[in-house]
Design a protein around this motif. Structure first.
Motif, PDB file in Angstrom:
ATOM      1  N   GLN A  62      15.563  -4.392  13.465  1.00 41.97           N
ATOM      2  CA  GLN A  62      15.573  -5.593  12.645  1.00 41.97           C
ATOM      3  C   GLN A  62      16.884  -6.363  12.733  1.00 41.97           C
ATOM      4  O   GLN A  62      16.956  -7.499  12.289  1.00 41.97           O
ATOM      5  N   SER A  63      17.923  -5.758  13.283  1.00 40.02           N
ATOM      6  CA  SER A  63      19.215  -6.454  13.378  1.00 40.02           C
ATOM      7  C   SER A  63      19.999  -5.928  14.564  1.00 40.02           C
ATOM      8  O   SER A  63      19.777  -4.804  15.035  1.00 40.02           O
ATOM      9  N   ILE A  64      20.935  -6.738  15.042  1.00 37.66           N
ATOM     10  CA  ILE A  64      21.769  -6.342  16.172  1.00 37.66           C
ATOM     11  C   ILE A  64      22.681  -5.172  15.804  1.00 37.66           C
ATOM     12  O   ILE A  64      23.111  -4.415  16.677  1.00 37.66           O
ATOM     13  N   ASP A  65      22.943  -5.003  14.512  1.00 41.65           N
ATOM     14  CA  ASP A  65      23.753  -3.845  14.089  1.00 41.65           C
ATOM     15  C   ASP A  65      23.081  -2.534  14.474  1.00 41.65           C
ATOM     16  O   ASP A  65      23.761  -1.555  14.813  1.00 41.65           O
ATOM     17  N   GLU A  66      21.748  -2.493  14.425  1.00 43.47           N
ATOM     18  CA  GLU A  66      21.032  -1.284  14.839  1.00 43.47           C
ATOM     19  C   GLU A  66      21.267  -0.999  16.316  1.00 43.47           C
ATOM     20  O   GLU A  66      21.403   0.160  16.722  1.00 43.47           O
ATOM     21  N   ALA A  67      21.319  -2.054  17.124  1.00 43.72           N
ATOM     22  CA  ALA A  67      21.577  -1.875  18.550  1.00 43.72           C
ATOM     23  C   ALA A  67      22.992  -1.344  18.767  1.00 43.72           C
ATOM     24  O   ALA A  67      23.208  -0.457  19.600  1.00 43.72           O
ATOM     25  N   ARG A  68      23.945  -1.870  18.014  1.00 43.80           N
ATOM     26  CA  ARG A  68      25.325  -1.388  18.152  1.00 43.80           C
ATOM     27  C   ARG A  68      25.430   0.074  17.751  1.00 43.80           C
ATOM     28  O   ARG A  68      26.125   0.863  18.398  1.00 43.80           O
ATOM     29  N   GLU A  69      24.725   0.439  16.685  1.00 43.17           N
ATOM     30  CA  GLU A  69      24.736   1.837  16.251  1.00 43.17           C
ATOM     31  C   GLU A  69      24.081   2.739  17.298  1.00 43.17           C
ATOM     32  O   GLU A  69      24.542   3.852  17.547  1.00 43.17           O
ATOM     33  N   GLN A  70      23.021   2.238  17.932  1.00 43.33           N
ATOM     34  CA  GLN A  70      22.354   3.051  18.942  1.00 43.33           C
ATOM     35  C   GLN A  70      23.261   3.261  20.154  1.00 43.33           C
ATOM     36  O   GLN A  70      23.299   4.363  20.722  1.00 43.33           O
ATOM     37  N   ILE A  71      23.979   2.232  20.576  1.00 55.14           N
ATOM     38  CA  ILE A  71      24.909   2.390  21.694  1.00 55.14           C
ATOM     39  C   ILE A  71      25.946   3.460  21.365  1.00 55.14           C
ATOM     40  O   ILE A  71      26.267   4.316  22.205  1.00 55.14           O
ATOM     41  N   ALA A  72      26.462   3.427  20.146  1.00 54.00           N
ATOM     42  CA  ALA A  72      27.438   4.441  19.739  1.00 54.00           C
ATOM     43  C   ALA A  72      26.816   5.834  19.759  1.00 54.00           C
ATOM     44  O   ALA A  72      27.458   6.809  20.197  1.00 54.00           O
ATOM     45  N   ARG A  73      25.562   5.964  19.311  1.00 54.24           N
ATOM     46  CA  ARG A  73      24.894   7.272  19.324  1.00 54.24           C
ATOM     47  C   ARG A  73      24.653   7.753  20.754  1.00 54.24           C
ATOM     48  O   ARG A  73      24.830   8.943  21.056  1.00 54.24           O
ATOM     49  N   ILE A  74      24.252   6.825  21.624  1.00 53.13           N
ATOM     50  CA  ILE A  74      24.007   7.188  23.020  1.00 53.13           C
ATOM     51  C   ILE A  74      25.286   7.741  23.650  1.00 53.13           C
ATOM     52  O   ILE A  74      25.267   8.760  24.353  1.00 53.13           O
ATOM     53  N   GLN A  75      26.394   7.072  23.394  1.00 48.10           N
ATOM     54  CA  GLN A  75      27.659   7.510  23.969  1.00 48.10           C
ATOM     55  C   GLN A  75      28.090   8.859  23.381  1.00 48.10           C
ATOM     56  O   GLN A  75      28.584   9.735  24.104  1.00 48.10           O
ATOM     57  N   ALA A  76      27.870   9.048  22.072  1.00 45.79           N
ATOM     58  CA  ALA A  76      28.210  10.328  21.441  1.00 45.79           C
ATOM     59  C   ALA A  76      27.315  11.446  21.962  1.00 45.79           C
ATOM     60  O   ALA A  76      27.785  12.562  22.230  1.00 45.79           O
ATOM     61  N   ASP A  77      26.015  11.173  22.114  1.00 44.47           N
ATOM     62  CA  ASP A  77      25.098  12.181  22.635  1.00 44.47           C
ATOM     63  C   ASP A  77      25.445  12.564  24.065  1.00 44.47           C
ATOM     64  O   ASP A  77      25.327  13.725  24.456  1.00 44.47           O
ATOM     65  N   MET A  78      25.887  11.584  24.843  1.00 38.59           N
ATOM     66  CA  MET A  78      26.297  11.887  26.209  1.00 38.59           C
ATOM     67  C   MET A  78      27.540  12.771  26.203  1.00 38.59           C
ATOM     68  O   MET A  78      27.640  13.734  26.980  1.00 38.59           O
ATOM     69  N   ALA A  79      28.463  12.468  25.335  1.00 45.33           N
ATOM     70  CA  ALA A  79      29.688  13.271  25.251  1.00 45.33           C
ATOM     71  C   ALA A  79      29.364  14.722  24.902  1.00 45.33           C
ATOM     72  O   ALA A  79      30.045  15.646  25.371  1.00 45.33           O
ATOM     73  N   GLU A  80      28.323  14.929  24.098  1.00 50.33           N
ATOM     74  CA  GLU A  80      27.905  16.278  23.710  1.00 50.33           C
ATOM     75  C   GLU A  80      26.864  16.864  24.662  1.00 50.33           C
ATOM     76  O   GLU A  80      26.381  17.978  24.451  1.00 50.33           O
ATOM     77  N   ARG A  81      26.501  16.101  25.696  1.00 54.94           N
ATOM     78  CA  ARG A  81      25.507  16.512  26.695  1.00 54.94           C
ATOM     79  C   ARG A  81      24.149  16.806  26.059  1.00 54.94           C
ATOM     80  O   ARG A  81      23.427  17.701  26.494  1.00 54.94           O
ATOM     81  N   ARG A  82      23.808  16.028  25.034  1.00 53.06           N
ATOM     82  CA  ARG A  82      22.488  16.184  24.429  1.00 53.06           C
ATOM     83  C   ARG A  82      21.424  15.398  25.194  1.00 53.06           C
ATOM     84  O   ARG A  82      20.249  15.744  25.151  1.00 53.06           O
ATOM     85  N   LEU A  83      21.842  14.332  25.845  1.00 52.43           N
ATOM     86  CA  LEU A  83      20.929  13.518  26.645  1.00 52.43           C
ATOM     87  C   LEU A  83      21.738  12.596  27.542  1.00 52.43           C
ATOM     88  O   LEU A  83      22.944  12.423  27.361  1.00 52.43           O
TER      89      LEU A  83
END
Length: 208
Positions: A62-83
């Motif tokens: 519903q907002s671009i803030d959700e996209a920004r949060e998802q990018i941050a999660r993607i980068q964090a998940d990559m750092a933890e090798r979750r995906l």
């Protein structure tokens, strides 16, 4: 104390641990790269589109803030090798979709594939190209034995794509996820590394 991994399983774990950021995978028309902060508008356009999210397991953003949060999660998940959640980038390096390897299981040498593509680029074979790059990496570099995928049974286009890639439908998990109050089944598909190698060999022979 957990049992030690077998040599092939340990090799997968070692490949994942040794990654220095997102693997950069280049195809004829698309490349898979890590998402950047300036991808926020394109990611919102993707996951805020009701056509893309029709068969997804969550409602549209519903907002671009959700996209920004998802990018941050993607980068964090990559750092933890979750995906590994790649951006699918076009010839101008603009994000037009995503392609993901997730649910890593080095012990049993399994991983799951997911993808999404903006409707402006449907029908051009870009999702197939992106998924093929991810499958090549999963089989040839990481050494996975099996790749899983799950789709809404009504998603005919996604089923057709997966079948073209060599996946086989192996069953249906009933009422397995909710989007709001709507519950849907999940069609389960699988691809073995040997299936993928034969698929590539057949495609290469047909192209000669």
């Amino acid at each position: 104390m957990p049992l030690p991994l077998s040599p092939p399983s340990q090799a997968i774990a070692d490949v994942l641990a040794a990654l220095d950021g997102f693997p950069l995978l280049q195809g004829p028309r698309v490349r898979l790269r890590g998402p950047r902060e300036d991808d926020d508008a394109a990611l919102f356009a993707l996951f805020g589109d009701a056509r893309v999210m029709r068969y997804w397991s969550r409602p549209p953003m519903q907002s671009i803030d959700e996209a920004r949060e998802q990018i941050a999660r993607i980068q964090a998940d990559m750092a933890e090798r979750r995906l590994i959640n790649w951006a699918i980038a076009d010839e101008n390096d603009a994000l037009v979709g995503t392609c993901t390897l997730f649910r890593f299981d080095p012990t049993h040498r399994r991983v799951e594939l997911g993808y999404a593509l903006h409707p402006d680029h449907w029908g051009r074979g870009l999702a197939r190209e992106a998924a093929s790059l991810a499958l090549d990496w999963a089989v040839d570099v990481a050494g996975f034995h099996r790749i899983d995928a799950g789709i809404d049974p009504d998603n005919l286009a996604s089923r057709a794509l997966l079948h073209r890639l060599g996946f086989l439908t192996e069953g249906v998990q009933r009422e397995s996820f909710f989007v709001g109050e709507r519950v849907t089944d999940s069609e389960l598909l699988g691809l073995l590394a040997s299936d993928w190698r034969r698929q590539r060999e057949a495609a290469a022979a047909a192209a000669r």
